[in-house]
Design a protein around this motif. Structure first.
Motif, PDB file in Angstrom:
ATOM      1  N   GLU A 160       0.821  -1.205   0.000  1.00  0.00           N
ATOM      2  CA  GLU A 160       0.000   0.000   0.000  1.00  0.00           C
ATOM      3  C   GLU A 160       0.858   1.258   0.000  1.00  0.00           C
ATOM      4  N   ASP A 220      -0.356  -8.728 -10.438  1.00  0.00           N
ATOM      5  CA  ASP A 220      -1.776  -8.611 -10.085  1.00  0.00           C
ATOM      6  C   ASP A 220      -2.521  -7.648 -11.000  1.00  0.00           C
ATOM      7  N   THR A 248      -2.174  -4.381 -10.822  1.00  0.00           N
ATOM      8  CA  THR A 248      -2.348  -3.094 -10.153  1.00  0.00           C
ATOM      9  C   THR A 248      -1.343  -2.078 -10.680  1.00  0.00           C
ATOM     10  N   ASP A 266      -4.285  -0.133 -12.322  1.00  0.00           N
ATOM     11  CA  ASP A 266      -5.660  -0.299 -11.852  1.00  0.00           C
ATOM     12  C   ASP A 266      -5.883   0.653 -10.673  1.00  0.00           C
ATOM     13  N   ALA A 309      -8.612   1.828  -9.275  1.00  0.00           N
ATOM     14  CA  ALA A 309      -9.615   1.401  -8.289  1.00  0.00           C
ATOM     15  C   ALA A 309      -9.031   0.391  -7.307  1.00  0.00           C
ATOM     16  N   ASP A 310      -8.271  -0.572  -7.809  1.00  0.00           N
ATOM     17  CA  ASP A 310      -7.655  -1.564  -6.934  1.00  0.00           C
ATOM     18  C   ASP A 310      -6.629  -0.912  -6.013  1.00  0.00           C
ATOM     19  N   THR A 348      -8.471   0.934  -3.285  1.00  0.00           N
ATOM     20  CA  THR A 348      -9.047  -0.009  -2.322  1.00  0.00           C
ATOM     21  C   THR A 348      -7.978  -0.532  -1.368  1.00  0.00           C
ATOM     22  N   GLN A 349      -6.823  -0.928  -1.913  1.00  0.00           N
ATOM     23  CA  GLN A 349      -5.748  -1.444  -1.068  1.00  0.00           C
ATOM     24  C   GLN A 349      -5.258  -0.391  -0.083  1.00  0.00           C
TER      25      GLN A 349
END
Length: 166
Positions: free
Chosen positions: A74, A119, A121, A137, A139-140, A143-144
């Motif tokens: 993150e 992944d 991302t 990504d 959005a991913d 979220t993370q």
């Protein structure tokens, strides 16, 4: 503390063209489910939040390498998102050192970057002598980062509230 007890507030600072936002606990006064008129014990004082934000912005925050490693994916995503036009692994390691005083090895950082790329991302572009990483990504990544921020906020809020018991 549940997610219903959190709100987004702007800090007044900007990152690029977006206002910086953070999640802060709602005070009991703002919570219609509450019968008391006093602030919640687990509300984080604005002065504490401001102090932490200032420490991070000024690079005055030393964090145990284990804590940084625990949320490394993150943190890497956040650092890449904050960079203009992507960044490379060495630059990310320098940022980790400057921001958190974390001395992580390439053997810790690069496998995480490769996993995030696998992944979907992140995307990696090979340049002449380095690899540049960009968020693929969004959005991913959001979220993370949000999940990690919430987990750390919960622990920090618990520790802050425990000070009242001392």
């Amino acid at each position: 503390m549940s997610g219903d007890n959190l709100r987004r507030v702007t800090t007044g600072k900007t990152m690029g063209d977006r206002l910086d936002e953070r999640l802060t606990p709602l005070e009991t006064v703002d919570d219609p489910r509450s019968n008391s008129g006093t602030a919640s014990r687990d509300a984080i004082p604005e002065s504490l939040l401001t102090s932490v934000i200032d420490d991070v912005a000024e690079g005055d925050l030393a964090v145990d390498d284990g804590l940084v490693t625990q949320s490394l994916d993150e943190i890497l995503l956040a650092l890449i998102a904050l960079s203009d036009g992507g960044t490379h692994g060495t630059g990310l390691m320098e940022d980790l050192s400057q921001l958190f005083d974390a001395q992580l090895s390439p053997g810790t950082v690069y496998p995480r970057l490769h996993d995030l790329e696998a992944d979907g991302t992140l995307t990696m572009h090979e340049l002449v002598q380095t690899k540049q990483y960009l968020i693929e990504d969004v959005a991913d990544a959001e979220t993370q980062i949000e999940r990690a921020a919430y987990r750390h906020l919960l622990v920090g809020t618990f520790l802050r509230a425990s000070l009242d018991a001392l």
